[in-house]
Enzyme design. Structure first.
Site, PDB file in Angstrom:
ATOM      1  CE  LYS A   1       5.468   5.250  -2.986  1.00  0.00           C
ATOM      2  NZ  LYS A   1       4.131   4.844  -2.471  1.00  0.00           N
TER       3      LYS A   1
ATOM      4  CG  PHE B   1      -2.142  -0.739   1.169  1.00  0.00           C
ATOM      5  CD1 PHE B   1      -3.256  -0.234   0.509  1.00  0.00           C
ATOM      6  CD2 PHE B   1      -2.223  -1.995   1.750  1.00  0.00           C
ATOM      7  CE1 PHE B   1      -4.432  -0.963   0.431  1.00  0.00           C
ATOM      8  CE2 PHE B   1      -3.387  -2.733   1.677  1.00  0.00           C
ATOM      9  CZ  PHE B   1      -4.498  -2.220   1.010  1.00  0.00           C
ATOM     10  CG  ASP B   2       0.695   5.836  -1.700  1.00  0.00           C
ATOM     11  OD1 ASP B   2       1.819   6.285  -1.419  1.00  0.00           O
ATOM     12  OD2 ASP B   2      -0.331   6.527  -1.748  1.00  0.00           O
ATOM     13  CB  VAL B   3       1.158   5.338   3.636  1.00  0.00           C
ATOM     14  CG1 VAL B   3       0.528   5.875   4.921  1.00  0.00           C
ATOM     15  CG2 VAL B   3       1.664   3.912   3.846  1.00  0.00           C
TER      16      VAL B   3
ATOM     17  CB  THR C   1      -3.437   5.134  -0.781  1.00  0.00           C
ATOM     18  OG1 THR C   1      -2.756   5.526  -1.977  1.00  0.00           O
ATOM     19  CG2 THR C   1      -4.248   3.870  -1.042  1.00  0.00           C
TER      20      THR C   1
END
Length: 238
Positions: A152, A11-13, A16
């Site tokens: 990223k 998961f991106d945090v 998201t």
């Protein structure tokens, strides 16, 4: 391909699971008011996105947490305001109180009963610790920018995910990467052959808000309007 084909969700945090746009606005509104300045919510968010994009390109080794004071300075300078050191540090520290989306905690609990949950964030370990605590610590693993050494959308982040999870027997085919940002996550993950779940948090709002605009968008493997919608799709496969 089905959602049941995976055993690990990365998961991106920020954006998201954590409502960073609310966090940004909640900090900037009173800060601007103190100096007699006024900006619309859209101006604040789109300026944040533009300045973040600049620093992502110029200094991809800096964590999102370290970038926050720089982003504050870039935003205020661009508005013709004098930046203040205490506000720069205050904006960085505000990440500790950025709220989860209303559907985050319960959906992660449900998904955690079925999948291994792994955080993959541009923030550093300090910030992830605080954000994870607000979500009731749902992750088995956390991968942060200060650990990887780059942010990223660098493909190196996703390569590192495979390296870190390999000792647990997790391969690329086992992983579904979930994120709201095409720019940071969906485009680079798809380019490396990862399955993706696009959590389109801004569906119906138009534009990209506080997220930098991607040079191109790609079709994700799966698509949901929210984490609640993601969980609904998982349930329907049972």
């Amino acid at each position: 391909m089905r959602l049941r084909d995976f055993n690990t969700l990365t998961f991106d945090v920020v954006g998201t699971l954590i409502d960073f746009e609310t966090g940004i606005l909640d900090w900037f509104r009173p800060a601007l008011s103190r100096y007699g300045a006024a900006k619309t919510d859209e101006e604040i968010l789109t300026t944040f996105a533009a300045v973040e994009d600049k620093y992502q390109r110029e200094t991809p080794d800096k964590t999102f947490t370290v970038m926050l004071p720089l982003i504050y300075r870039g935003m205020t300078s661009g508005w013709g305001m004098e930046p203040h050191d205490e506000d720069a540090e205050g904006f960085r520290d505000s990440i500790r109180s950025w709220p989860p989306f209303p559907d985050t905690i319960e959906t992660l609990k449900e998904l955690g009963a079925r999948y291994r949950l792994v955080a993959v964030t541009n923030a550093d370990s300090w910030a992830l610790g605080h954000m994870s605590a607000t979500m009731e610590d749902p992750f088995e693993e956390g991968i942060t920018c200060d650990e990887v050494g780059v942010n990223k959308p660098s493909p190196r982040v996703f390569e590192y995910v495979l390296e870190k999870l390999a000792p647990a027997g997790v391969e690329k085919k086992d992983i579904l990467h979930a994120a709201q940002s095409q720019y940071h996550d969906i485009v680079p993950a798809r380019a490396l052959g990862f399955a993706t779940m696009w959590i389109e948090r801004r569906r119906g709002k138009g534009g990209f808000g506080a997220t930098p605009r991607p040079e191109r968008s790609v079709t994700p493997t799966f698509h949901a309007a929210s984490m609640a919608d993601f969980v609904r799709q998982v349930r329907e496969e049972q």
